[in-house]
Design an enzyme around this catalytic site. Structure first.
Site, PDB file in Angstrom:
ATOM      1  N   SER A 141      -9.809   1.637   2.619  1.00 48.68           N
ATOM      2  CA  SER A 141      -8.911   2.419   1.815  1.00 48.68           C
ATOM      3  C   SER A 141      -7.846   1.610   1.070  1.00 48.68           C
ATOM      4  O   SER A 141      -7.263   2.110   0.110  1.00 48.68           O
ATOM      5  CB  SER A 141      -8.207   3.461   2.693  1.00 48.68           C
ATOM      6  OG  SER A 141      -7.403   2.828   3.664  1.00 48.68           O
ATOM      7  N   SER A 156     -10.127  -0.813   6.752  1.00 49.81           N
ATOM      8  CA  SER A 156      -9.502  -0.638   5.430  1.00 49.81           C
ATOM      9  C   SER A 156      -8.792  -1.846   4.839  1.00 49.81           C
ATOM     10  O   SER A 156      -8.387  -1.808   3.691  1.00 49.81           O
ATOM     11  CB  SER A 156      -8.509   0.516   5.481  1.00 49.81           C
ATOM     12  OG  SER A 156      -9.207   1.712   5.312  1.00 49.81           O
ATOM     13  N   LYS A 204       0.857  -1.187   0.000  1.00 43.49           N
ATOM     14  CA  LYS A 204       0.000   0.000   0.000  1.00 43.49           C
ATOM     15  C   LYS A 204       0.893   1.238   0.000  1.00 43.49           C
ATOM     16  O   LYS A 204       1.941   1.260   0.655  1.00 43.49           O
ATOM     17  CB  LYS A 204      -0.900  -0.031   1.246  1.00 43.49           C
ATOM     18  CG  LYS A 204      -1.928   1.076   1.322  1.00 43.49           C
ATOM     19  CD  LYS A 204      -2.862   0.851   2.516  1.00 43.49           C
ATOM     20  CE  LYS A 204      -3.936   1.900   2.638  1.00 43.49           C
ATOM     21  NZ  LYS A 204      -4.858   1.648   3.768  1.00 43.49           N
TER      22      LYS A 204
END
Ligand code: GLN
Length: 498
Positions: free
Chosen positions: A160, A184, A85
């Site tokens: 996210s 997330s 990420k």
């Protein structure tokens, strides 16, 4: 040798068995993975940056270990492509948090979770798209454009950590890392039909991961099988002196995957199952999963989480307050975008922060700033902390009666782009995941098939007592034995070699 494209469907064990048998090399895995991403990710947009050279040089080390008969010494993720990420620092790559604020920021060091992944022999293939600074549930707040759900390009992958989930679900990588402050990892895993783990707070170091809510943030893996997720968590967990919340966790998360669940007590929260907004197709899948676990010998026990209904309100006080404080460092002086139009220091802060941050980041910062201001603090922040204690106690009581809790991850399957315009509605995406971050327990999403109405993936959430993450892995393995390993999203299956 297997056709080049076939690597995409392979998990950790398959890839390592092929490497050990010299059916292919790590260099071939690295280059085929990069090629596949370049071909298949143009429209989906899971990756923001590829690190082909780093993957190649990591592969070289693995291959030379194999050549000298030392494959076993490389590490648990030897030869496994992994994506990160984009809030995780990897020396020399951009770490943008999908924000214009950090569009040009280059990592000056490597985050511990990334370093541990590399130490385990993984091949770093790139950085993955996300909601800006991890604020969101859809990747729609990324300043660089959203990621599309590999199951249906009209729909969001969740967020996210949407890029991480989409990349794994599309077979671009077998493992990716994400972060989870309120859901997330688990919500995008559910929307993309894969396994996503938010371990107990403290299991994985956050050093080098750009902070959102420091009392809530936790790093964890995505994979298409429970075992791969456990192997990845084995690699990234453990003490790190650079994160004062990190614990000496020396646990093998694969240890009891094969044990079965006979005699385990699994908690069901009636209030969650009756929650407003929970769609029928999700409710019936979770009910069915519970029944199937009972058929395998688990005992289902109804439990009460009396204060969980206040979790959302507490989170949207605590989260923005911590975000406001953490994001203060992006002041255009030490870090971040500096707007050329400024005339003095005050206007430099003002114009740079107004232009560098997107609307959702600005909303959270303003909310946090207001909530922490004198006079207001006692009305919101202080009670939110009290609610936090009550929620934590609810879980402690519940876990005297059960070993693990089963619940929905998200009230619905993946929604369409633009379908949820109202931020408050978007926040409801995390109604079942947030209380776990507040209490600090472990939580994970495991695929339990497709919705009868939408035909889209549904995840079941398993919640474990703090530092007993092995409990949820054990139940996850049982669910996987019922529903099968996560399939590659249909439109990508052929390209991935499934
Ligand atoms: N969707 C939640 C939020 O917007 C959770 C985000 C996260 O876990 N990073 O805050």
């Amino acid at each position: 040798m297997a056709a080049k494209t076939a690597f995409g469907a392979m998990g950790v064990r398959d890839l390592q068995a092929g490497l050990a048998a010299k059916e292919f090399t790590a260099a071939e895995i690295a280059s085929a993975t990069i090629d596949r991403i370049q071909q298949s990710d143009k429209q989906m947009h899971a990756f923001l940056e590829l690190t082909a050279d780093m993957a190649a040089s990591a592969a070289k080390k693995v291959d030379s270990a194999i050549a000298s008969g030392k494959f076993d010494e490389v590490g648990a993720l030897a030869g496994i492509p992994v994506g990160f990420k984009d809030n995780m620092n990897l020396l020399g790559t951009h770490t943008t948090c999908s924000s214009n604020m950090l569009a040009n920021y280059v990592s000056p060091y490597t985050a511990t979770c990334v370093e541990y992944t590399l130490n385990a022999g993984a091949l770093p293939v790139g950085k993955l798209n996300m909601d800006e600074f991890a604020f969101g549930s859809s990747t729609e707040t990324s300043a660089f454009g959203p990621t599309l759900n590999p199951w249906d390009f009209q729909r969001v992958p969740g967020g996210s950590s949407g890029g991480s989930a989409a990349a794994v679900a599309a077979g671009l990588v077998p493992v990716a890392l994400g972060s989870d402050t309120g859901g997330s990892i688990r919500q995008p895993a559910s929307f993309c039909g894969i396994v996503g783990v938010k371990p107990t707070y403290g299991v994985v170091s956050r050093y080098g991961v750009v902070a959102f809510g420091s009392s809530l943030d936790q790093v964890g893996p995505f994979a298409r099988s429970v075992e791969d997720a456990a192997l990845a968590l084995n690699a990234i967990s453990g003490f790190d002196e650079h994160d004062c919340t990190s614990q000496c966790v020396d646990v093998d998360f694969t240890a009891n995957l094969a044990e079965g669940i006979k005699g385990m007590r699994i908690g069901i929260v009636p209030e969650f199952m009756e929650a407003e907004g929970l769609t029928d197709e999700v409710r019936s899948r979770i009910t069915e999963a519970a029944q199937k676990l009972a058929d395998l010998g688990a005992e289902l026990v109804e439990i009460e989480l009396e204060h969980a209904k206040a979790a959302m309100s507490a989170y949207y006080v605590l989260g923005p307050c911590e975000a406001f404080s953490n994001l203060a460092r992006f002041d255009s002086v030490r870090y971040g975008y500096c707007d050329p139009g400024h005339t003095d220091l005050d206007t430099q802060y003002e114009t740079s922060r107004s232009k560098g941050f997107g609307p959702e980041a600005r909303r959270r910062i303003m909310l946090g700033s207001y909530l922490l201001s004198s006079g207001v603090y006692d009305t919101y922040y202080y009670p939110a902390q009290q609610v936090r204690t009550l929620i934590t106690q609810d879980y402690e009581h519940a876990f005297q009666k059960v070993d693990c809790i089963l619940s929905p991850v998200s009230p619905r399957t993946a929604f369409k782009f633009g379908e949820i315009g109202d931020p408050a509605q978007m926040y409801l995406s995390d109604m079942f995941t947030i209380s776990i971050n507040i209490a600090g327990n472990g939580g994970m999403s495991v695929p339990v098939g497709l919705g009868s109405q939408t035909n889209l993936p549904i995840g079941a959430q398993l919640i474990s007592p703090a530092f007993k993450d092995v409990n949820m892995f054990r139940v996850a393995a049982a669910l996987e034995s019922i529903y099968g390993k996560a399939p590659i999203a249909p439109a990508f299956a052929e390209k991935a070699g499934e």
